[in-house]
Write an enzyme that holds these catalytic residues in place. Structure first.
Site, PDB file in Angstrom:
ATOM      1  N   THR A  77       0.840  -1.205   0.000  1.00  0.00           N
ATOM      2  CA  THR A  77       0.000   0.000   0.000  1.00  0.00           C
ATOM      3  C   THR A  77       0.872   1.251   0.000  1.00  0.00           C
ATOM      4  O   THR A  77       0.655   2.188  -0.784  1.00  0.00           O
ATOM      5  CB  THR A  77      -0.931  -0.009   1.225  1.00  0.00           C
ATOM      6  OG1 THR A  77      -1.734  -1.193   1.172  1.00  0.00           O
ATOM      7  CG2 THR A  77      -1.827   1.218   1.262  1.00  0.00           C
ATOM      8  N   ASN A 156      -5.189  -9.007  -8.276  1.00  0.00           N
ATOM      9  CA  ASN A 156      -5.292  -9.745  -7.017  1.00  0.00           C
ATOM     10  C   ASN A 156      -6.604 -10.505  -6.868  1.00  0.00           C
ATOM     11  O   ASN A 156      -6.695 -11.424  -6.071  1.00  0.00           O
ATOM     12  CB  ASN A 156      -5.116  -8.798  -5.827  1.00  0.00           C
ATOM     13  CG  ASN A 156      -5.968  -7.556  -5.926  1.00  0.00           C
ATOM     14  OD1 ASN A 156      -5.891  -6.822  -6.901  1.00  0.00           O
ATOM     15  ND2 ASN A 156      -6.797  -7.328  -4.936  1.00  0.00           N
ATOM     16  N   GLN A 184       1.221  -9.109  -6.272  1.00  0.00           N
ATOM     17  CA  GLN A 184       0.729 -10.489  -6.406  1.00  0.00           C
ATOM     18  C   GLN A 184       1.658 -11.381  -7.222  1.00  0.00           C
ATOM     19  O   GLN A 184       1.506 -12.603  -7.207  1.00  0.00           O
ATOM     20  CB  GLN A 184      -0.666 -10.497  -7.050  1.00  0.00           C
ATOM     21  CG  GLN A 184      -1.760  -9.981  -6.137  1.00  0.00           C
ATOM     22  CD  GLN A 184      -2.037 -10.903  -4.941  1.00  0.00           C
ATOM     23  OE1 GLN A 184      -1.749 -12.095  -4.964  1.00  0.00           O
ATOM     24  NE2 GLN A 184      -2.597 -10.337  -3.889  1.00  0.00           N
ATOM     25  N   SER A 204       5.564  -6.597  -1.833  1.00  0.00           N
ATOM     26  CA  SER A 204       5.161  -6.698  -0.427  1.00  0.00           C
ATOM     27  C   SER A 204       5.612  -8.034   0.146  1.00  0.00           C
ATOM     28  O   SER A 204       5.544  -9.061  -0.542  1.00  0.00           O
ATOM     29  CB  SER A 204       3.632  -6.579  -0.347  1.00  0.00           C
ATOM     30  OG  SER A 204       3.185  -6.820   0.963  1.00  0.00           O
ATOM     31  N   HIS A 206       4.395  -9.944   2.767  1.00  0.00           N
ATOM     32  CA  HIS A 206       3.501 -10.983   3.307  1.00  0.00           C
ATOM     33  C   HIS A 206       2.761 -11.807   2.256  1.00  0.00           C
ATOM     34  O   HIS A 206       2.025 -12.729   2.601  1.00  0.00           O
ATOM     35  CB  HIS A 206       2.517 -10.377   4.317  1.00  0.00           C
ATOM     36  CG  HIS A 206       1.438  -9.524   3.737  1.00  0.00           C
ATOM     37  ND1 HIS A 206       0.149  -9.956   3.638  1.00  0.00           N
ATOM     38  CD2 HIS A 206       1.443  -8.261   3.257  1.00  0.00           C
ATOM     39  CE1 HIS A 206      -0.594  -8.988   3.127  1.00  0.00           C
ATOM     40  NE2 HIS A 206       0.168  -7.952   2.885  1.00  0.00           N
ATOM     41  N   THR A 242      12.683   5.119  10.841  1.00  0.00           N
ATOM     42  CA  THR A 242      13.672   4.083  11.157  1.00  0.00           C
ATOM     43  C   THR A 242      13.345   2.808  10.408  1.00  0.00           C
ATOM     44  O   THR A 242      12.187   2.384  10.366  1.00  0.00           O
ATOM     45  CB  THR A 242      13.660   3.815  12.682  1.00  0.00           C
ATOM     46  OG1 THR A 242      13.955   5.047  13.339  1.00  0.00           O
ATOM     47  CG2 THR A 242      14.677   2.762  13.078  1.00  0.00           C
ATOM     48  N   CYS A 330      -9.037  -6.391   1.295  1.00  0.00           N
ATOM     49  CA  CYS A 330      -9.303  -5.022   1.739  1.00  0.00           C
ATOM     50  C   CYS A 330     -10.770  -4.650   1.585  1.00  0.00           C
ATOM     51  O   CYS A 330     -11.251  -3.718   2.197  1.00  0.00           O
ATOM     52  CB  CYS A 330      -8.471  -4.036   0.929  1.00  0.00           C
ATOM     53  SG  CYS A 330      -6.783  -4.549   0.804  1.00  0.00           S
TER      54      CYS A 330
HETATM   55  N1  PLP Z   1      -1.501  -4.327  -4.338  1.00  0.00           N
HETATM   56  C1  PLP Z   1      -2.029  -5.533  -4.547  1.00  0.00           C
HETATM   57  C2  PLP Z   1      -2.218  -6.021  -5.952  1.00  0.00           C
HETATM   58  C3  PLP Z   1      -2.392  -6.344  -3.466  1.00  0.00           C
HETATM   59  O1  PLP Z   1      -2.931  -7.542  -3.693  1.00  0.00           O
HETATM   60  C4  PLP Z   1      -2.199  -5.847  -2.147  1.00  0.00           C
HETATM   61  C5  PLP Z   1      -2.626  -6.629  -0.978  1.00  0.00           C
HETATM   62  O2  PLP Z   1      -3.704  -7.179  -0.930  1.00  0.00           O
HETATM   63  C6  PLP Z   1      -1.630  -4.579  -1.990  1.00  0.00           C
HETATM   64  C7  PLP Z   1      -1.287  -3.847  -3.101  1.00  0.00           C
HETATM   65  C8  PLP Z   1      -1.379  -4.010  -0.633  1.00  0.00           C
HETATM   66  O3  PLP Z   1      -0.243  -4.608  -0.054  1.00  0.00           O
HETATM   67  P1  PLP Z   1      -0.003  -4.560   1.525  1.00  0.00           P
HETATM   68  O4  PLP Z   1      -0.994  -5.479   2.133  1.00  0.00           O
HETATM   69  O5  PLP Z   1       1.415  -5.009   1.690  1.00  0.00           O
HETATM   70  O6  PLP Z   1      -0.180  -3.143   1.942  1.00  0.00           O
END
Ligand code: PLP
Length: 390
Positions: A77, A156, A184, A204, A206, A242, A330
């Site tokens: 994000t 996603n 993704q 990202s 996770h 940091t 989300c």
């Molecule tokens: N962009 C895409 C395509 C995603 O699937 C996601 C997470 O669902 C994000 C951005 C956001 O990533 P994060 O959860 O690391 O903020």
């Protein structure tokens, strides 16, 4: 029922993945042993800094970039926000036009909306019925006024993989920075930023068996970007705060492993994905596959089921020990049909019957078989309830 089945069956890997044991082990020393601030001048700080820089080198190598082109962030994000706002606000003069695809994650769409409120002219790129952003659509709209183009590497929700190299070439020829949300795909599909003419890319931790709250933004050398957060000179002045040293180490170790295993794991997952799709089509009346069959993430199954709402189906699946989602994590809890499905031209009613099953390392044939049966039961149950009004 299959002997080796282990419940629950987690099929929500697009939402997040568990931290791999090797990743956790690599991160461990950086919580309490090598804990110093990597910006500190003393030897302890240097040790933490070295871990950060080694991780930066790893990430850069995996996407074909140079280490100084990597900026660590708090996740996908933030990377998306920094890319869109950072580039658009850095561009001077007439370049007030921003092009984003209609099926971007909300991190991109909402950042674009914020730019629109600042006076930028934000234009949305249409997609085909399979969720593909056609390069011609970009070519038709890009102009000397365009500050930035943002198209995700893969969606996603429906898993469609976009033709980013073709789009990147168009942007490069027009001299317009091109941002790719690769959240993704990183670790699931190859990404070479130079070969694909990508100027900025978000990743990202996770989503690839790394920790939550860590991500990175690739920014090609020479692309101007203003910071979105004030407060320090970290990350060459691009991102104050940091550094999350354990997270950074975890992201790099996870990414290295995911890229090393990618080919074999993708082939394994694609076989399971196709088996799951075939079982759903055979056993769930009114079930339609969403997205592209050909240009698709190996771990994504997305269907829309006629005459049912996704929510009660998910609840029934949950009760059966199958964890899935209706789409983006989300947007969970929202009653509005997905903007992705609407952009692909699905009717609102069909879009309400969305079900996303995303596979991962722990998914095996037994899990897929059980999930397909569970979906068929859940849909029958929900249709029965609707018919009796219960
Ligand atoms: N962009 C895409 C395509 C995603 O699937 C996601 C997470 O669902 C994000 C951005 C956001 O990533 P994060 O959860 O690391 O903020």
């Amino acid at each position: 029922m299959v002997d080796s089945l282990r419940l629950p069956v987690y099929l929500d890997h697009a939402a997040t993945t568990p931290v791999a044991p090797a990743v956790l082990a690599a991160m461990q020393p950086f919580f309490s042993d090598v804990f110093a601030n990597p910006a500190a001048a003393h030897a302890a700080g240097l040790e933490a800094r070295e871990a950060v820089e080694t991780s930066r080198e790893t990430l850069a190598r995996l996407i074909g970039a140079d280490p100084e082109e990597i900026t660590f962030t708090s996740g996908g994000t933030e990377s998306d926000n920094l890319a869109l706002k950072g580039v658009a606000r850095a561009v001077l003069g007439e370049r007030r036009h921003v092009l984003v695809s209609a099926i971007e994650h909300h991190a991109v769409l909402d950042a674009a909306r914020a730019l629109s409120a600042e006076g930028f002219d934000v234009e949305t790129l249409p997609v085909t019925a399979e969720g593909i952003v056609e390069p011609e659509a970009v070519a038709d709209r890009i102009s000397a006024r365009t500050a930035l183009v943002s198209v995700m590497h893969a969606n996603n929700e429906v898993g469609t993989v976009e033709p980013i190299s073709e789009i990147g070439r168009i942007c490069r020829e027009a001299g317009v920075p091109f941002h790719v949300d690769a959240v993704q795909t990183f670790g699931r599909a190859p990404l070479d930023v130079r070969a694909s003419f990508v100027d900025l890319a978000s990743v990202s931790g996770h989503k690839l068996y790394g920790p939550k709250g860590i991500g990175a933004l690739y920014v090609r050398r020479g692309v101007r970007l203003v910071p979105c957060q004030d407060g320090g000179e970290q990350e060459r002045g691009r991102r104050a705060g940091t550094l999350n040293v354990p997270g950074i180490v975890g992201l790099a170790v996870a990414a290295e492993a995911a890229c090393a295993e990618r080919e074999a794991e993708s082939a394994r997952l694609a076989t399971l994905r196709d088996r799951l799709m075939a079982a759903l089509l055979a056993n769930v009346p009114g079930c339609r596959i969403s997205g592209s069959r050909r240009q698709r993430l190996p771990n994504n199954v997305h269907v829309c089921i006629e005459g049912v709402e996704g929510e009660p189906v998910l609840l029934a699946l949950d009760a059966a020990g199958v964890f899935a989602s209706a789409g983006s994590a989300c947007s969970a809890g929202s009653t509005e049909p997905s903007h992705v499905l609407i952009a692909m031209g699905l009717g609102r009613n069909l879009a309400r019957g969305a079900l996303r099953l995303t596979l991962g390392k722990d998914t095996d044939a037994a899990a897929v078989e059980y999930a397909a049966e569970a979906v068929a039961h859940a849909v029958t149950e929900v249709r029965g309830m609707a018919a009796t009004g219960s």
